[in-house]
Every structure is written in C-alpha cells, then in structure tokens.
Design an enzyme around this catalytic site. Structure first.
Site, PDB file in Angstrom:
ATOM      1  N   LEU A   1       1.455  -8.672  -0.864  1.00  7.29           N
ATOM      2  CA  LEU A   1       1.532  -9.073  -2.277  1.00  7.29           C
ATOM      3  C   LEU A   1       1.867  -7.902  -3.173  1.00  7.29           C
ATOM      4  O   LEU A   1       1.620  -6.750  -2.794  1.00  7.29           O
ATOM      5  CB  LEU A   1       0.183  -9.671  -2.690  1.00  7.29           C
ATOM      6  CG  LEU A   1      -0.246 -10.877  -1.838  1.00  7.29           C
ATOM      7  CD1 LEU A   1      -1.659 -11.259  -2.170  1.00  7.29           C
ATOM      8  CD2 LEU A   1       0.730 -12.019  -2.047  1.00  7.29           C
TER       9      LEU A   1
ATOM     10  N   ASN B   1      -3.313  -2.109  -0.161  1.00  3.33           N
ATOM     11  CA  ASN B   1      -2.551  -2.474  -1.351  1.00  3.33           C
ATOM     12  C   ASN B   1      -3.237  -1.971  -2.606  1.00  3.33           C
ATOM     13  O   ASN B   1      -4.394  -1.531  -2.554  1.00  3.33           O
ATOM     14  CB  ASN B   1      -2.399  -4.002  -1.411  1.00  3.33           C
ATOM     15  CG  ASN B   1      -1.108  -4.426  -2.103  1.00  3.33           C
ATOM     16  OD1 ASN B   1      -0.509  -3.642  -2.842  1.00  3.33           O
ATOM     17  ND2 ASN B   1      -0.679  -5.651  -1.848  1.00  3.33           N
ATOM     18  N   PHE B   2      -2.505  -2.010  -3.699  1.00  3.97           N
ATOM     19  CA  PHE B   2      -3.041  -1.673  -5.031  1.00  3.97           C
ATOM     20  C   PHE B   2      -3.535  -0.230  -5.142  1.00  3.97           C
ATOM     21  O   PHE B   2      -4.447   0.051  -5.910  1.00  3.97           O
ATOM     22  CB  PHE B   2      -4.122  -2.683  -5.443  1.00  3.97           C
ATOM     23  CG  PHE B   2      -3.667  -4.115  -5.351  1.00  3.97           C
ATOM     24  CD1 PHE B   2      -4.243  -4.994  -4.443  1.00  3.97           C
ATOM     25  CD2 PHE B   2      -2.623  -4.578  -6.133  1.00  3.97           C
ATOM     26  CE1 PHE B   2      -3.801  -6.316  -4.332  1.00  3.97           C
ATOM     27  CE2 PHE B   2      -2.163  -5.898  -6.036  1.00  3.97           C
ATOM     28  CZ  PHE B   2      -2.759  -6.770  -5.138  1.00  3.97           C
ATOM     29  N   LEU B   3      -2.894   0.674  -4.384  1.00  5.14           N
ATOM     30  CA  LEU B   3      -3.186   2.104  -4.568  1.00  5.14           C
ATOM     31  C   LEU B   3      -2.718   2.492  -5.973  1.00  5.14           C
ATOM     32  O   LEU B   3      -1.554   2.254  -6.321  1.00  5.14           O
ATOM     33  CB  LEU B   3      -2.454   2.941  -3.522  1.00  5.14           C
ATOM     34  CG  LEU B   3      -2.390   4.450  -3.765  1.00  5.14           C
ATOM     35  CD1 LEU B   3      -3.782   5.067  -3.769  1.00  5.14           C
ATOM     36  CD2 LEU B   3      -1.502   5.125  -2.730  1.00  5.14           C
TER      37      LEU B   3
ATOM     38  N   THR C   1       3.277  -1.597   2.290  1.00  2.00           N
ATOM     39  CA  THR C   1       4.668  -1.504   1.826  1.00  2.00           C
ATOM     40  C   THR C   1       4.665  -0.610   0.598  1.00  2.00           C
ATOM     41  O   THR C   1       3.642  -0.458  -0.069  1.00  2.00           O
ATOM     42  CB  THR C   1       5.231  -2.882   1.410  1.00  2.00           C
ATOM     43  OG1 THR C   1       4.406  -3.426   0.392  1.00  2.00           O
ATOM     44  CG2 THR C   1       5.300  -3.819   2.593  1.00  2.00           C
TER      45      THR C   1
END
Ligand SMILES: CCCCCCCCCCCCCC(=O)SCCNC(=O)CCNC(=O)[C@H](O)C(C)(C)COP(=O)(O)OP(=O)(O)OC[C@H]1O[C@@H](n2cnc3c(N)ncnc32)[C@H](O)[C@@H]1OP(=O)(O)O
Ligand SMILES: CNCCCN(C)c1ncc(F)c(N2CC(C(=O)NCc3cnc4ccccn34)C2)n1
Length: 401
Positions: free
Chosen positions: A401, A151-153, A187
């Site tokens: 998230l 996440n948070f790429l 995602t």
C-alpha cells in the site's frame, strides 16, 4: 518497463551514483549490481543473536508504540505522514493516507502493536518518526516465506539526513526477529541495494480537466480541453452487468480464486480467507472491491482498488488529488481489459480523478486500449535477507500500500 538487461544497466548506473551505502552495505541484501542465481536467505541468525533491548536513540528522542486504536495517536501518525511522507520529484504532491486507511493497513490478522514504532521528542511528545511491519506469507519462486511487509517509514522534514532512518530500520528488524521472522518485503521510489524488480506506474485520467489544472497532466499540442474530456469519457454501462460489491459470503471462493491466480507469478502473497476479508472487505473511502459470481454463486472475476489521495502542494483551486490505486484483479469469464474498463467506470462514479496501475501482473495488456499514460515514477520492489534473481515487472504479483 525495459527488459532485464536494460534494468541491470540502470542498476549499474545507479550504483555508480552512490557507490557506498554506509548503512545498506552492512545489511543482508545483495549489492546493487550483483547478478544473483539462487533464491534463498542470505544470513541465518537465531533468537540468541537478537538484542533484547531497544536500539539507542539520540538523547532528545524516545521510542513509542503508536496505538492505532487510540484516535489521538492515530491522528498523530496521520499528521506526521500528511506533512512529511512521500512527495513526487517536483514536490507538487504528497501522499495523504487517511486515518481509516492507516488503521486498515496496520491491523491485518495477526498484527503486532509492537511493530507500529514511533519516535517522539521526549519533552514535547511531538511524533517525528515512524516505521511499521505487518505479517505476510509471500511466495518467492517456489517457496512460501513467512515475512513482514515494511511500510510508512517516515522522518520529519526537520530531522532529515541525520541517519535516523537506519536506526528505525534496525529497530523494526530487531522487533521482527524477536518473533522469529527473518525476511521482509518493501517497495520504494528510490534505488537501494538491491531491487528484486523495477516497476513503472501508469495512469488513466478520469478527470482530465482537474489533472491539467493541478499539473499532473498536460494538454498535448493540438488537443483542446473539450477534446480531452471527450477522449477520457468512460463507458455508460458495465461490460460485466452482474458485477457487484464483494460480500462476506463470497470470501471462500474469492480467496481460492485469487490464490490460484497468483500462483503464476514469481513473487506473490498467499491469503487465508480471514486475511482476504480484511484486505478486500469494501470500506468507504479506503477499499473498493467488486466480484462476478457464476450460477453456483462461486466468484469468477474480481476487481479491487484502494483510495490513496494526495495533497496538492501550493495549488489555490484544488487541495486534493483523488487517486485510485489498482490492487488485485482476476478475470476468468471476462477479459482483463473489460474487467478494468468496469473498474474505471466505478472509479469515475466514485469521483476519482485518476486510476493508477503498476506494470505488474498482466497489466501491460490493457494500458494502450484503456488509454493509460506511462508515469515518471518507478517503484522498486525489495526483499530483505533473501536473494533471488531480478524479476521482470510482469512476474510480480504483490501489491504493497
Ligand atoms: C526481517 C525484518 C526486516 C525489516 C526491515 C527491512 C528493511 C526495510 C527498509 C525500509 C523500507 C521502507 C519502505 C517505505 O516506507 S518507502 C517510503 C519511504 N518514506 C518516504 O520516502 C517519506 C519521505 N522521506 C523520509 O521520511 C526520509 O527521507 C526517509 C525516512 C525515507 C529517509 O530518512 P533521511 O532522508 O533523513 O535519511 P537518513 O540520513 O536518516 O538515512 C539515510 C540512509 O537511509 C537510506 N534510505 C533513504 N530512503 C530510504 C527508503 N525509502 N528505504 C530504505 N532506506 C532508505 C539511504 O539510502 C541511506 O542509507 P545508505 O545509502 O547510507 O546506506
Ligand atoms: C511505500 N509504499 C509504496 C507505494 C507508495 N506509492 C503509492 C508510491 N510510491 C512511489 C511513487 F513514485 C508512487 N507513484 C504513484 C505515481 C504517481 O501518482 N505520481 C504522481 C504523484 C501524485 N501524488 C504523489 C505523491 C507522491 C509521489 C508521487 N505522486 C508515482 N507511488
């Protein structure tokens, strides 16, 4: 969301738009239009196959570990994402994950600080890139896979389309492989090779006046603002009068209830009690979780949502859109409709402007009755190095998230 045949058509269309993925075509993921039959890993590597040194970076940049226990480093990460993370297609909104949210999201039980990877400009130490992984046990069909959630790429707007993202992805892959983990889930709003499911967002207005003022919603023809406000008014009382905030003493039974409930989905996490408490402990401005218990004090119903505001780009009157995102919900002594009706009441009391839901779980059972409107944002679910047949969104029981 449409049924699988339509989704396969959508994916075939998408694969025509970007026939070659210079990076993704080199990765262990199925091709976009592949129709996969079996479920299982795509490639098998061992620790010997994994590079021991970090990938090369262009000379100006250096790899860093973001220590989220450091206020200043957490602030650097907050600022990078606040200024450069996901925007809607019309660039009207940009996610504004708070520092306390990021600390929560990145430090579940058994997290590794080596998996909070930043890229800084050597000279100025400016943070210009980030990617993260956290450990998770996710069942795919009948197998529980030890994997990570990515996440948070994020790459700074000024450094876009320089192929930095593949470098960040390969580096996080290397560091995760070094811990003998070979699969991931993630995602994205973009279509990549290759979605496990294509899901749709639904929105329930809680503050229609503000949503119209900021351009999130529009006033339908023949509707007046006062009629809109009346239409979206939420209940005065809880349908389940005894719902209360989750407490530590509820964890054992709540974890068992959630794991049991999730067993009916084809892709879903499994939680230990310790993980459950990390993810569902009520945290101001981050996580809201309410439960109902029976006469033996066993949890029978849960609703939860997380607080993910968005910066409103270029609006003079409103700076922030307050959005609640549905997390995990279980209804056994009430209906999912009544349970979410209670979630809407609590979200309104906490002054959220909108309550967002994906069409996963059994959420499509309450959208109409609870006055949700379908959004224009799709969210694709992906697995890395694990092929499995395309799933309908209602077969997904995992929230990232
Ligand atoms: C075993 C462990 C495995 C661990 C890893 C598992 C995989 C994890 C995968 C990551 C899961 C992330 C989950 C989330 O955080 S999803 C949220 C992603 N972040 C944003 O959307 C924030 C705003 N955008 C940006 O910061 C940049 O545009 C990003 C960084 C997204 C791309 O930077 P940039 O725009 O400067 O492009 P480039 O020139 O460097 O690179 C172009 C290549 O990158 C491919 N691309 C573009 N967007 C994404 C995307 N969202 N996931 C995967 N790949 C993506 C693209 O198809 C192309 O490859 P190919 O088409 O040529 O092949
Ligand atoms: C990598 N983690 C995936 C989850 C990140 N999440 C929450 C996300 N990824 C893509 C989306 F399409 C999306 N949507 C929520 C819906 C929505 O609210 N659309 C209007 C809106 C308001 N603010 C923003 C900010 C960015 C994009 C759309 N925005 C669409 N959510």
């Amino acid at each position: 969301m449409a049924d699988n045949k339509q989704i396969v058509e959508l994916l075939k269309k998408a694969s025509k738009e970007t026939p070659t993925h210079a990076f993704w075509d080199t990765q262990p993921v199925p091709k976009i239009a592949d129709e996969v039959e079996q479920s299982g890993p795509i490639e098998f590597k061992t620790l010997d196959d994994v590079r021991k040194d970090p990938l090369g970076l262009p000379g100006l940049f250096e790899w860093v570990e973001i220590d989220v226990n450091s206020q200043t480093e957490l602030q650097d990460l907050y600022t990078l994402l606040n200024e450069n993370y996901v925007e809607d297609d019309d660039n009207m909104f940009r996610f504004d994950y708070s520092p306390s949210f990021l600390k929560w999201a990145l430090q579940p039980p058994h997290y590794y600080k080596e998996w909070h990877i930043g890229v800084r400009v050597k000279e100025t130490k400016k943070l210009v890139g980030f990617i993260s992984a956290i450990p998770a046990d996710v069942r795919v069909e009948d197998k529980v896979v030890k994997m990570v959630e990515i996440n948070f790429l994020c790459v700074h707007k000024k450094l876009r389309e320089k192929r930095l993202a593949p470098v960040l992805i390969k580096e996080i892959t290397r560091r995760v492989n070094l811990k003998d983990i070979w699969q991931a889930s993630y995602t994205a709003g973009v279509v990549l090779p290759r979605p496990v499911a294509v899901c749709r967002y639904w929105h329930r207005s809680l503050n229609p006046k503000k949503l119209i003022e900021v351009g999130f919603s529009s006033l339908p023809p023949k509707m007046t603002m006062s009629l809109m406000i009346k239409y979206y008014r939420v209940a005065e009382q809880l349908k389940n009068a005894t719902m209360r905030k989750l407490e530590k003493k509820d964890c054992e039974s709540a974890t068992a209830l959630l794991n049991q409930y999730l067993s009916k989905y084809r892709v879903a996490p499994t939680f230990t009690t310790e993980e459950f408490w990390h993810w569902f402990e009520p945290r101001e401005n981050v996580m809201t979780c309410y439960v109902k218990v029976d006469s033996d004090n066993k949890v029978t119903d849960i609703f939860s949502y997380y607080n993910l505001p968005s910066s409103i780009i270029g609006n003079q009157k409103h700076k922030t859109l307050k959005a609640a995102f549905s997390f995990y919900n279980v209804a056994t002594t009430t209906t999912i409709k009544e349970l979410i009706d209670d979630a809407l009441l609590v979200a309104k009391k906490e002054e959220f402007d909108v309550y967002n839901c994906l069409d996963i779980f059994e959420n499509d059972k309450f959208f109409k009755d609870l006055k949700f409107a379908v959004g224009d944002g799709n969210l694709q679910y992906y697995l890395y190095n694990y092929s499995t047949p395309l799933k309908h969104s209602s077969e997904i029981g995992l929230v990232l998230l």
